[in-house]
Design a protein around this motif. Structure first.
Motif, mmCIF file in Angstrom:
data_model
loop_
_atom_site.group_PDB
_atom_site.id
_atom_site.type_symbol
_atom_site.label_atom_id
_atom_site.label_comp_id
_atom_site.label_asym_id
_atom_site.label_seq_id
_atom_site.Cartn_x
_atom_site.Cartn_y
_atom_site.Cartn_z
ATOM 1 N N GLY A 122 0.815 -1.206 0.000
ATOM 2 C CA GLY A 122 0.000 0.000 0.000
ATOM 3 C C GLY A 122 0.849 1.256 0.000
ATOM 4 N N ARG A 123 0.193 2.380 -0.303
ATOM 5 C CA ARG A 123 0.889 3.660 -0.272
ATOM 6 C C ARG A 123 0.711 4.292 1.094
ATOM 7 N N LYS A 124 1.700 5.057 1.494
ATOM 8 C CA LYS A 124 1.626 5.666 2.827
ATOM 9 C C LYS A 124 0.716 6.887 2.839
ATOM 10 N N ASP A 125 0.561 7.557 1.679
ATOM 11 C CA ASP A 125 -0.249 8.771 1.661
ATOM 12 C C ASP A 125 -1.743 8.475 1.501
ATOM 13 N N ALA A 126 -2.104 7.267 1.101
ATOM 14 C CA ALA A 126 -3.515 6.923 0.922
ATOM 15 C C ALA A 126 -4.084 6.377 2.236
ATOM 16 N N ALA A 127 -5.304 6.778 2.525
ATOM 17 C CA ALA A 127 -5.972 6.285 3.727
ATOM 18 C C ALA A 127 -6.545 4.902 3.434
ATOM 19 N N PRO A 128 -6.427 3.967 4.389
ATOM 20 C CA PRO A 128 -6.994 2.637 4.154
ATOM 21 C C PRO A 128 -8.509 2.718 4.066
ATOM 22 N N GLY A 129 -9.066 2.084 3.050
ATOM 23 C CA GLY A 129 -10.512 2.142 2.859
ATOM 24 C C GLY A 129 -11.077 0.773 2.592
ATOM 25 N N ALA A 130 -12.328 0.757 2.201
ATOM 26 C CA ALA A 130 -13.003 -0.514 1.934
ATOM 27 C C ALA A 130 -12.440 -1.197 0.699
ATOM 28 N N ALA A 131 -11.979 -0.426 -0.283
ATOM 29 C CA ALA A 131 -11.451 -1.014 -1.517
ATOM 30 C C ALA A 131 -10.177 -1.811 -1.231
ATOM 31 N N ASP A 132 -9.347 -1.296 -0.320
ATOM 32 C CA ASP A 132 -8.128 -2.031 0.036
ATOM 33 C C ASP A 132 -8.466 -3.344 0.724
ATOM 34 N N GLY A 133 -9.443 -3.352 1.592
ATOM 35 C CA GLY A 133 -9.856 -4.560 2.296
ATOM 36 C C GLY A 133 -10.428 -5.593 1.344
ATOM 37 N N GLU A 134 -11.224 -5.138 0.382
ATOM 38 C CA GLU A 134 -11.802 -6.047 -0.610
ATOM 39 C C GLU A 134 -10.716 -6.631 -1.493
ATOM 40 N N ALA A 135 -9.746 -5.801 -1.902
ATOM 41 C CA ALA A 135 -8.658 -6.280 -2.746
ATOM 42 C C ALA A 135 -7.804 -7.293 -1.994
ATOM 43 N N ARG A 162 -8.818 -9.227 0.518
ATOM 44 C CA ARG A 162 -9.600 -10.455 0.659
ATOM 45 C C ARG A 162 -9.637 -11.236 -0.648
ATOM 46 N N ALA A 163 -9.772 -10.528 -1.749
ATOM 47 C CA ALA A 163 -9.810 -11.202 -3.050
ATOM 48 C C ALA A 163 -8.462 -11.843 -3.353
ATOM 49 N N ALA A 164 -7.378 -11.140 -3.073
ATOM 50 C CA ALA A 164 -6.044 -11.692 -3.314
ATOM 51 C C ALA A 164 -5.794 -12.903 -2.421
ATOM 52 N N THR A 165 -6.253 -12.846 -1.191
ATOM 53 C CA THR A 165 -6.100 -13.983 -0.275
ATOM 54 C C THR A 165 -6.912 -15.174 -0.763
ATOM 55 N N ALA A 166 -8.111 -14.927 -1.245
ATOM 56 C CA ALA A 166 -8.943 -16.013 -1.760
ATOM 57 C C ALA A 166 -8.302 -16.660 -2.976
ATOM 58 N N VAL A 167 -7.755 -15.855 -3.869
ATOM 59 C CA VAL A 167 -7.094 -16.393 -5.067
ATOM 60 C C VAL A 167 -5.885 -17.218 -4.663
ATOM 61 N N ARG A 168 -5.112 -16.728 -3.707
ATOM 62 C CA ARG A 168 -3.925 -17.454 -3.254
ATOM 63 C C ARG A 168 -4.315 -18.788 -2.615
#
Length: 82
Positions: free
Chosen positions: A16-29, A31-37
């Motif tokens: 992740g980037r340090k200047d971006a605030a963590p949001g719902a899109a990061d959590g979904e991405a 979770r999706a990456a974890t599911a694919v793995r």
């Protein structure tokens, strides 16, 4: 004496980037990456297990099928090459 190199994969970073605030899109991405793995790991494990089962189970399967066929052969007739 030189140190031995590690064979373990090193993490690339915190992600992740340090200047971006963590949001719902990061959590979904994530979770999706974890599911694919997990699906890839499960598929790989399943294929390796199936390969071993087929490797060691083919000849016994042929013998069992031969023993249950008509006319009923003896085990020595099944195992002899003639």
């Amino acid at each position: 004496m030189a140190s031995r190199p590690s064979l373990k994969a090193k993490p690339k970073g915190k992600g992740g980037r340090k200047d971006a605030a963590p949001g719902a899109a990061d959590g979904e991405a994530t979770r999706a990456a974890t599911a694919v793995r997990l699906v890839k790991e499960w598929t790989t494990w399943t294929m390796k297990t199936a390969k071993v089962a087929a490797h060691y189970g083919f000849i016994p399967l042929v013998i069992v099928i031969g023993m249950n066929s008509e006319p009923k052969p003896s085990i020595s007739q099944l195992l002899s090459p003639v």
